[in-house]
Design a protein around this motif. Sequence first.
Motif, PDB file in Angstrom:
ATOM      1  N   PRO A  70      44.623  16.488  45.728  1.00 23.47           N
ATOM      2  CA  PRO A  70      44.436  17.876  46.167  1.00 23.47           C
ATOM      3  C   PRO A  70      43.008  18.241  46.537  1.00 23.47           C
ATOM      4  O   PRO A  70      42.769  19.285  47.126  1.00 23.47           O
ATOM      5  CB  PRO A  70      44.885  18.688  44.955  1.00 23.47           C
ATOM      6  CG  PRO A  70      44.594  17.795  43.798  1.00 23.47           C
ATOM      7  CD  PRO A  70      44.865  16.391  44.293  1.00 23.47           C
ATOM      8  N   GLY A  71      42.057  17.402  46.205  1.00 23.96           N
ATOM      9  CA  GLY A  71      40.658  17.761  46.403  1.00 23.96           C
ATOM     10  C   GLY A  71      40.140  18.444  45.150  1.00 23.96           C
ATOM     11  O   GLY A  71      40.534  18.112  44.045  1.00 23.96           O
ATOM     12  N   SER A  72      39.285  19.443  45.316  1.00 18.53           N
ATOM     13  CA  SER A  72      38.684  20.122  44.165  1.00 18.53           C
ATOM     14  C   SER A  72      38.425  21.588  44.482  1.00 18.53           C
ATOM     15  O   SER A  72      37.907  21.906  45.556  1.00 18.53           O
ATOM     16  CB  SER A  72      37.363  19.447  43.793  1.00 18.53           C
ATOM     17  OG  SER A  72      36.700  20.172  42.774  1.00 18.53           O
ATOM     18  N   VAL A  73      38.774  22.454  43.542  1.00 19.80           N
ATOM     19  CA  VAL A  73      38.455  23.872  43.722  1.00 19.80           C
ATOM     20  C   VAL A  73      36.998  24.157  43.351  1.00 19.80           C
ATOM     21  O   VAL A  73      36.409  25.107  43.854  1.00 19.80           O
ATOM     22  CB  VAL A  73      39.399  24.799  42.909  1.00 19.80           C
ATOM     23  CG1 VAL A  73      40.817  24.691  43.398  1.00 19.80           C
ATOM     24  CG2 VAL A  73      39.318  24.531  41.428  1.00 19.80           C
ATOM     25  N   SER A  74      36.421  23.321  42.483  1.00 22.54           N
ATOM     26  CA  SER A  74      35.074  23.629  41.990  1.00 22.54           C
ATOM     27  C   SER A  74      33.966  22.758  42.575  1.00 22.54           C
ATOM     28  O   SER A  74      32.895  23.269  42.911  1.00 22.54           O
ATOM     29  CB  SER A  74      35.034  23.542  40.471  1.00 22.54           C
ATOM     30  OG  SER A  74      35.385  22.238  40.053  1.00 22.54           O
ATOM     31  N   ILE A  75      34.174  21.449  42.671  1.00 25.10           N
ATOM     32  CA  ILE A  75      33.110  20.547  43.125  1.00 25.10           C
ATOM     33  C   ILE A  75      33.665  19.570  44.163  1.00 25.10           C
ATOM     34  O   ILE A  75      33.838  18.388  43.897  1.00 25.10           O
ATOM     35  CB  ILE A  75      32.506  19.772  41.931  1.00 25.10           C
ATOM     36  CG1 ILE A  75      32.091  20.721  40.815  1.00 25.10           C
ATOM     37  CG2 ILE A  75      31.306  18.939  42.386  1.00 25.10           C
ATOM     38  CD1 ILE A  75      31.694  20.030  39.529  1.00 25.10           C
ATOM     39  N   PRO A  76      33.964  20.047  45.384  1.00 25.64           N
ATOM     40  CA  PRO A  76      34.471  19.128  46.402  1.00 25.64           C
ATOM     41  C   PRO A  76      33.384  18.153  46.840  1.00 25.64           C
ATOM     42  O   PRO A  76      32.200  18.466  46.774  1.00 25.64           O
ATOM     43  CB  PRO A  76      34.881  20.046  47.545  1.00 25.64           C
ATOM     44  CG  PRO A  76      34.069  21.275  47.360  1.00 25.64           C
ATOM     45  CD  PRO A  76      33.823  21.404  45.882  1.00 25.64           C
ATOM     46  N   LYS A  77      33.823  16.977  47.253  1.00 23.07           N
ATOM     47  CA  LYS A  77      32.866  15.950  47.681  1.00 23.07           C
ATOM     48  C   LYS A  77      33.110  15.552  49.122  1.00 23.07           C
ATOM     49  O   LYS A  77      34.164  15.818  49.687  1.00 23.07           O
ATOM     50  CB  LYS A  77      32.956  14.741  46.757  1.00 23.07           C
ATOM     51  CG  LYS A  77      32.553  15.101  45.324  1.00 23.07           C
ATOM     52  CD  LYS A  77      32.459  13.912  44.445  1.00 23.07           C
ATOM     53  CE  LYS A  77      31.990  14.368  43.060  1.00 23.07           C
ATOM     54  NZ  LYS A  77      32.003  13.287  42.112  1.00 23.07           N
ATOM     55  N   GLU A  78      32.107  14.889  49.718  1.00 24.71           N
ATOM     56  CA  GLU A  78      32.145  14.392  51.096  1.00 24.71           C
ATOM     57  C   GLU A  78      32.427  15.504  52.108  1.00 24.71           C
ATOM     58  O   GLU A  78      33.203  15.339  53.045  1.00 24.71           O
ATOM     59  CB  GLU A  78      33.147  13.245  51.230  1.00 24.71           C
ATOM     60  CG  GLU A  78      32.734  12.023  50.437  1.00 24.71           C
ATOM     61  CD  GLU A  78      33.584  10.801  50.728  1.00 24.71           C
ATOM     62  OE1 GLU A  78      34.426  10.816  51.649  1.00 24.71           O
ATOM     63  OE2 GLU A  78      33.396   9.803  50.014  1.00 24.71           O
ATOM     64  N   ASN A  79      31.774  16.645  51.934  1.00 25.53           N
ATOM     65  CA  ASN A  79      31.900  17.783  52.849  1.00 25.53           C
ATOM     66  C   ASN A  79      33.326  18.263  53.039  1.00 25.53           C
ATOM     67  O   ASN A  79      33.698  18.733  54.114  1.00 25.53           O
ATOM     68  CB  ASN A  79      31.264  17.469  54.211  1.00 25.53           C
ATOM     69  CG  ASN A  79      29.757  17.440  54.129  1.00 25.53           C
ATOM     70  OD1 ASN A  79      29.163  18.188  53.354  1.00 25.53           O
ATOM     71  ND2 ASN A  79      29.145  16.578  54.918  1.00 25.53           N
ATOM     72  N   THR A  80      34.153  18.145  52.006  1.00 27.13           N
ATOM     73  CA  THR A  80      35.517  18.654  52.083  1.00 27.13           C
ATOM     74  C   THR A  80      35.541  20.086  51.552  1.00 27.13           C
ATOM     75  O   THR A  80      34.643  20.488  50.805  1.00 27.13           O
ATOM     76  CB  THR A  80      36.489  17.765  51.278  1.00 27.13           C
ATOM     77  OG1 THR A  80      36.104  17.753  49.903  1.00 27.13           O
ATOM     78  CG2 THR A  80      36.517  16.350  51.833  1.00 27.13           C
ATOM     79  N   PRO A  81      36.550  20.862  51.946  1.00 29.67           N
ATOM     80  CA  PRO A  81      36.590  22.249  51.485  1.00 29.67           C
ATOM     81  C   PRO A  81      36.954  22.367  50.012  1.00 29.67           C
ATOM     82  O   PRO A  81      37.571  21.471  49.451  1.00 29.67           O
ATOM     83  CB  PRO A  81      37.695  22.863  52.359  1.00 29.67           C
ATOM     84  CG  PRO A  81      38.567  21.725  52.732  1.00 29.67           C
ATOM     85  CD  PRO A  81      37.659  20.535  52.834  1.00 29.67           C
ATOM     86  N   HIS A  82      36.552  23.481  49.415  1.00 30.93           N
ATOM     87  CA  HIS A  82      37.054  23.824  48.082  1.00 30.93           C
ATOM     88  C   HIS A  82      38.552  24.013  48.279  1.00 30.93           C
ATOM     89  O   HIS A  82      38.971  24.857  49.076  1.00 30.93           O
ATOM     90  CB  HIS A  82      36.420  25.122  47.577  1.00 30.93           C
ATOM     91  CG  HIS A  82      34.963  24.989  47.302  1.00 30.93           C
ATOM     92  ND1 HIS A  82      34.480  24.789  46.024  1.00 30.93           N
ATOM     93  CD2 HIS A  82      33.886  25.016  48.117  1.00 30.93           C
ATOM     94  CE1 HIS A  82      33.159  24.705  46.069  1.00 30.93           C
ATOM     95  NE2 HIS A  82      32.781  24.843  47.332  1.00 30.93           N
ATOM     96  N   SER A  83      39.365  23.188  47.600  1.00 30.96           N
ATOM     97  CA  SER A  83      40.787  23.213  47.930  1.00 30.96           C
ATOM     98  C   SER A  83      41.686  22.889  46.753  1.00 30.96           C
ATOM     99  O   SER A  83      41.232  22.438  45.701  1.00 30.96           O
ATOM    100  CB  SER A  83      41.063  22.214  49.054  1.00 30.96           C
ATOM    101  OG  SER A  83      40.823  20.882  48.621  1.00 30.96           O
ATOM    102  N   TYR A  84      42.974  23.111  46.985  1.00 35.89           N
ATOM    103  CA  TYR A  84      44.023  22.777  46.024  1.00 35.89           C
ATOM    104  C   TYR A  84      45.268  22.415  46.819  1.00 35.89           C
ATOM    105  O   TYR A  84      45.319  22.602  48.042  1.00 35.89           O
ATOM    106  CB  TYR A  84      44.282  23.932  45.059  1.00 35.89           C
ATOM    107  CG  TYR A  84      44.728  25.217  45.720  1.00 35.89           C
ATOM    108  CD1 TYR A  84      46.083  25.559  45.765  1.00 35.89           C
ATOM    109  CD2 TYR A  84      43.812  26.097  46.280  1.00 35.89           C
ATOM    110  CE1 TYR A  84      46.503  26.742  46.368  1.00 35.89           C
ATOM    111  CE2 TYR A  84      44.217  27.277  46.877  1.00 35.89           C
ATOM    112  CZ  TYR A  84      45.561  27.594  46.925  1.00 35.89           C
ATOM    113  OH  TYR A  84      45.976  28.755  47.513  1.00 35.89           O
TER     114      TYR A  84
END
Length: 109
Positions: A70-84
Motif C-alpha cells: 500500500p505504500g505509507s501514510v507517514s513516511i513514503p519512500k522513493e518520491n511516492t505519495p503518502h498513500s494507503y
Amino acid sequence: DGELETRENDAASPPKCSPLKSRGLRLYATHGHVYNASRLPPLQSGDILLHGHTHIPAWDQVEGRWILNPGSVSIPKENTPHSYMVLEGGVFLWKSLGGEIYHSLSLSP
C-alpha cells in the motif's frame, strides 16, 4: 497442501503472516519484515501477498502470484505519495491521503 507457519515458537509472538479470504481470493497479510517480495510465504498460483515495510507502493505479479504494497501514510519512500490501499468490491485501490485514486487493480479468482 502445506500449512502456513504463522507464529514463532513463543505463543506470545505476533503472527508472521495472516491468511484471509475475500471473494474467493486467498490473501496473506503481513508487515513485510519476514515475508515480502524477496522472501515469499508458501503461496499458490493466484494467491496475493499484502505487505508493507518498504513504504513503496507496489502491484507486481510474480509467477502467477500478486505482491501488493500500500505504500505509507507517514513516511513514503522513493518520491511516492503518502498513500494507503483499500479493497472495495473486489478491486484494490491505492489512494493518496486526500482520497484520490492513483492506481487500481481488479483481481478475480
